[in-house]
Enzyme design. Structure first.
Site, PDB file in Angstrom:
ATOM      1  N   ASP A   1      75.357  47.965 104.459  1.00  0.00           N
ATOM      2  CA  ASP A   1      76.105  46.718 104.303  1.00  0.00           C
ATOM      3  C   ASP A   1      76.940  46.411 105.549  1.00  0.00           C
ATOM      4  O   ASP A   1      77.163  47.284 106.398  1.00  0.00           O
ATOM      5  CB  ASP A   1      77.013  46.849 103.068  1.00  0.00           C
ATOM      6  CG  ASP A   1      77.229  45.524 102.352  1.00  0.00           C
ATOM      7  OD1 ASP A   1      77.054  44.473 102.988  1.00  0.00           O
ATOM      8  OD2 ASP A   1      77.589  45.559 101.164  1.00  0.00           O
TER       9      ASP A   1
ATOM     10  N   ASP B   1      74.650  37.493  97.756  1.00  0.00           N
ATOM     11  CA  ASP B   1      75.546  37.996  96.710  1.00  0.00           C
ATOM     12  C   ASP B   1      75.520  37.078  95.497  1.00  0.00           C
ATOM     13  O   ASP B   1      76.110  37.390  94.466  1.00  0.00           O
ATOM     14  CB  ASP B   1      76.989  38.110  97.238  1.00  0.00           C
ATOM     15  CG  ASP B   1      77.234  39.468  97.883  1.00  0.00           C
ATOM     16  OD1 ASP B   1      76.387  40.359  97.725  1.00  0.00           O
ATOM     17  OD2 ASP B   1      78.278  39.632  98.551  1.00  0.00           O
TER      18      ASP B   1
HETATM   19  C1  GLA Z   1      78.766  43.247  99.563  1.00  0.00           C
HETATM   20  C2  GLA Z   1      77.348  43.364  99.023  1.00  0.00           C
HETATM   21  C3  GLA Z   1      77.399  43.616  97.538  1.00  0.00           C
HETATM   22  C4  GLA Z   1      78.174  44.890  97.272  1.00  0.00           C
HETATM   23  C5  GLA Z   1      79.573  44.784  97.877  1.00  0.00           C
HETATM   24  C6  GLA Z   1      80.302  46.105  97.791  1.00  0.00           C
HETATM   25  O1  GLA Z   1      79.373  42.090  99.126  1.00  0.00           O
HETATM   26  O2  GLA Z   1      76.601  42.226  99.313  1.00  0.00           O
HETATM   27  O3  GLA Z   1      76.102  43.721  97.004  1.00  0.00           O
HETATM   28  O4  GLA Z   1      77.476  45.979  97.838  1.00  0.00           O
HETATM   29  O5  GLA Z   1      79.510  44.403  99.243  1.00  0.00           O
HETATM   30  O6  GLA Z   1      81.539  46.038  98.350  1.00  0.00           O
END
Ligand code: GLA
Length: 730
Positions: free
Chosen positions: A479, A549
């Site tokens: 990420d 997301d």
């Molecule tokens: C990002 C990712 C999510 C999750 C969060 C965790 O927003 O896109 O899927 O992993 O971080 O903090």
């Protein structure tokens, strides 16, 4: 031969299955673009060149009394700033004597078999030696600087790649203030530009805009390719549709700042450019040093966007994605993020895992919160040690228990980040990018690590490989959750601070390369707050990227539609999540969420224990369907059957196998109406002469399905989905 050079005419011709690209060593050894478009044979395209005496557009000195030849008007392959072409340039150099000009002229060239590489960066590769490369050497006589232009030709894929390299062969240090990867001068035609803009949780919204005199451009200055503009564009005629018309695509194989755009000049000619954004960029090159640009993938389709998309899908799936999971079926996963957020312990995770295993799901992914003091998003990033308060038996025990349920185990990391409240920051505050004397801009309460530093990368490699080798981990979600700013590297002298963005990106690629080499079977899923780094370069390391997301099935129709123009379906991480949806509050049927998520690399992101029995049964069916259709979805051809927001009350798409014997039709109702009429949808890509059996027993010919379409009886209820298979009769 895909690449030829005619000594007599000094014309280079690059041929792919459906396109021709031509350029010429023109007057005064200027490298002039002649043509890129539908394949032409038996002609040289230099007759397209024209010249005129145009006021305020000067002439190279060599032209003497001829006032008709101007760099400001002539099409070029790689225009430089400062010497009489006032349009968008590809390169701006400050020479050792402080002058700001470069004028590159053709010197020599080489044609070789295979694909060229770009040092330290991903590039389209060629394992079978089927492609060829043209390398052209250019020189600026006043300084001695050398420019190398590279063209890769993937004939059957209908793809041409481009990149450039500047060698400081001058007598002192130079500053490179701009160096783009590509220029495409279109001498004629009326064009529109398609680009994919967005924001967090709403990425890659397609926008089509006519070009006008002046410049239309998009880009990123965020240190990532970004949610806000994807590093890609399509140039097309106003008449181009999915099935007809000229279009050209460009995808940048790079994940940091970029500029992409088109300028229409005084003569109505269009110049398209793409490359690293020149803002916040200045590379110093000592004599003997070289700067290489990232690569751009280009493709032309004379038959509309669908063909263009297929060209990009193939080249990315077959020549960018790598590793075990390039073709192997990726495990269907359950991710705990939307099920627990930071609030979990081993028991909770195992409960989710056990229910998932019972329903046929194949991998549990433990998301954010398993390390350091990470109980919310204010702390802990950088401390890649297991949080033994949450997981007292450690990750090895958790992964073993998950494995014992018959599932693989995956883990979330955000390697490039550091929380101020972390042991890592307390020990190494200078490892975070921040400007001395200024308080940094915080985003999600975190700062960005200086990935240009070897010791930072060594620390991350040591921590990640330690975790990966002490538990049985098959998958990593990589990420990256903020845009970059406050750019200053404590390890670089002041005159090299303009290099930091790019050096950080090279650092990320280096770490990814090291990790994938050390753990060749590891599957990496890219992520940046969803799809904030959804680009061709990241797909070199991670064959799938968490698309957004936003897990709302209806919003995903738009996001996945935009994504599909240049990126293959297999690249799209897509999950079934809970309702009301956590991002929008919308309620959609469970089946619809499954159909939408199946247009990607499939998984779940909710606590399956909370589902009613009837929905658990649906999970089993979705899992079985996804396995059944995996090859069709991932290796087949993807067809957009209409566009979200086109005024229709549905969005439809399909997959067709390469041999056209099998297809999967998908449709989601986006607006249900009373007293509804049937929906007619024309299918695409079928074998016109074959007869297809539908799941309801009807047998209809491919030509009927493609020309008259099928009718879907009206359905009532919000956001229903329809999915069925079509099989060609033997
Ligand atoms: C990002 C990712 C999510 C999750 C969060 C965790 O927003 O896109 O899927 O992993 O971080 O903090």
């Amino acid at each position: 031969m895909a690449i030829t050079y005619n000594e007599a005419t000094q014309i280079f011709t690059l041929q792919t299955a459906g396109s021709t690209y031509q350029m010429m060593v023109g007057r005064y050894n200027i490298l002039q673009h002649l043509y890129y478009g539908r394949k032409v044979e038996g002609s040289t395209m230099d007759y397209l060149l024209w010249s005129s005496d145009s006021g305020f557009s000067g002439n190279p000195y060599e032209a003497g009394s001829d006032r008709t030849f101007s760099l400001d008007i002539q099409p070029q392959e790689y225009p430089s700033a400062g010497v009489g072409d006032y349009r968008t340039s590809c390169i701006e150099v400050v020479n050792p004597d402080g002058t700001r000009a470069a004028d590159f002229r053709y010197v020599s060239h080489e044609i070789t078999a295979g694909a060229y590489k770009v040092t330290g960066m991903p590039a389209v590769y060629d394992e079978n030696g089927e492609s060829s490369t043209l390398t052209i050497l250019m020189k600026d006589t006043a300084t001695g600087l050398e420019l190398v232009l590279k063209y890769g030709v993937f004939e059957k894929e209908d793809v041409i790649t481009r990149a450039a390299e500047l060698r400081n062969t001058a007598k002192g240090t130079i500053s490179l203030e701009k160096m783009l990867s590509v220029c495409l001068d279109m001498g004629f035609g009326e064009w529109e530009m398609i680009h994919f803009h967005g924001r967090h949780a709403m990425e890659r919204q397609m926008e089509r805009t006519p070009l006008c005199h002046g410049t239309v451009s998009v880009g990123s200055r965020r240190g990532t390719s970004s949610h806000h503009h994807n590093p890609s564009l399509i140039l097309c005629t106003p008449q181009t549709t999915e099935d007809a018309g000229d279009c050209y695509g460009m995808a940048f194989v790079y994940s940091s700042n970029f500029l992409a755009g088109a300028e229409v000049d005084q003569m109505g000619q269009t110049r398209v450019v793409m490359g690293i954004h020149p803002e916040n960029f200045c590379f110093r090159l000592e004599p003997g040093e070289t700067f290489e640009t990232p690569q751009v993938i280009m493709s032309y389709s004379g038959s509309g966007f669908t063909q263009l998309s297929h060209n990009f899908h193939r080249i990315i799936s077959d020549h960018i994605c790598r590793g075990k999971y390039k073709y192997a079926r990726r495990p269907i996963l359950i991710n705990n993020w939307e099920a627990t957020y930071f609030n979990f312990d081993e028991e909770k995770i195992l409960k989710i895992a056990s229910q998932a295993a019972d329903l046929g799901i194949e991998m549990l992914v433990l998301d954010d919160g398993w390390f350091g003091k990470r109980n919310d998003d204010n702390s802990g990033l950088g401390d890649w040690y297991v949080n033994l308060e949450k997981l007292p038996a450690n990750l090895s025990s958790l992964s073993e228990k998950v494995n014992a349920m018959g599932m693989k185990f995956g883990l979330w990391f955000e390697p490039e980040m550091i929380s101020e409240d972390s042991d890592l920051y307390r020990a190494h505050p200078d490892w975070a990018l921040q400007i001395p004397g200024r308080k940094p801009n915080r985003s999600r309460f975190q700062l960005v690590l200086d990935m240009s530093r070897q010791e930072v990368r060594d620390y991350l490699f040591e921590r990640m490989s330690d975790i990966l080798s002490h538990a049985h981990i098959d998958y990593v979600k990589w990420d990256m959750n903020r845009s970059m700013c406050d750019i200053y590297s404590a390890s670089l002298p002041k005159e090299k601070q303009g290099e930091v963005y790019h050096r950080c990106m090279l650092g990320v690629y280096e770490l990814l390369e090291r990790l994938t080499a050390a753990f060749p079977d590891l599957m990496i899923e890219g992520c940046s707050g969803g799809g904030g780094r959804f680009d061709a370069a990241m797909l070199y390391y991670s064959p799938q990227i968490w698309c957004s997301d936003d897990t709302d099935a209806i919003e995903r129709l738009d996001i996945q539609y935009g994504t599909s123009f240049l990126y293959p379906v297999g690249a799209v991480g897509s999950h079934v999540s809970a309702c009301p949806n956590h991002q929008t509050g919308r309620i959609t049927p469970f089946a619809t969420r499954g159909v939408v998520a199946m247009a990607g690399s499939f998984g779940y992101e909710l606590d399956l224990n909370t589902l009613p029995e009837e929905e658990k049964e649906q999970v089993k069916k979705q899992v079985a369907d996804y396995k059944k259709y995996y090859e069709l979805v991932h290796q087949g051809d993807y067809y957009r059957l209409n566009a979200p927001g086109d005024g229709k009350e549905f969005v439809a798409w399909s997959f067709v196998s390469a041999d056209k014997k099998q297809a999967l039709f998908n449709l989601v109702i986006t607006h249900v109406r009373a007293n509804n009429k049937p929906i007619f949808v024309k299918l695409k890509g079928l074998d016109a002469s074959a007869k297809y059996r539908l799941e309801d027993g009807r047998v209809i010919s491919g030509s009927a399905l493609m020309n008259a379409g099928i009718s879907i009886p009206s359905v009532s209820g919000e956001f229903r989905a329809i999915q069925f298979e079509l099989k060609a009769e033997e």
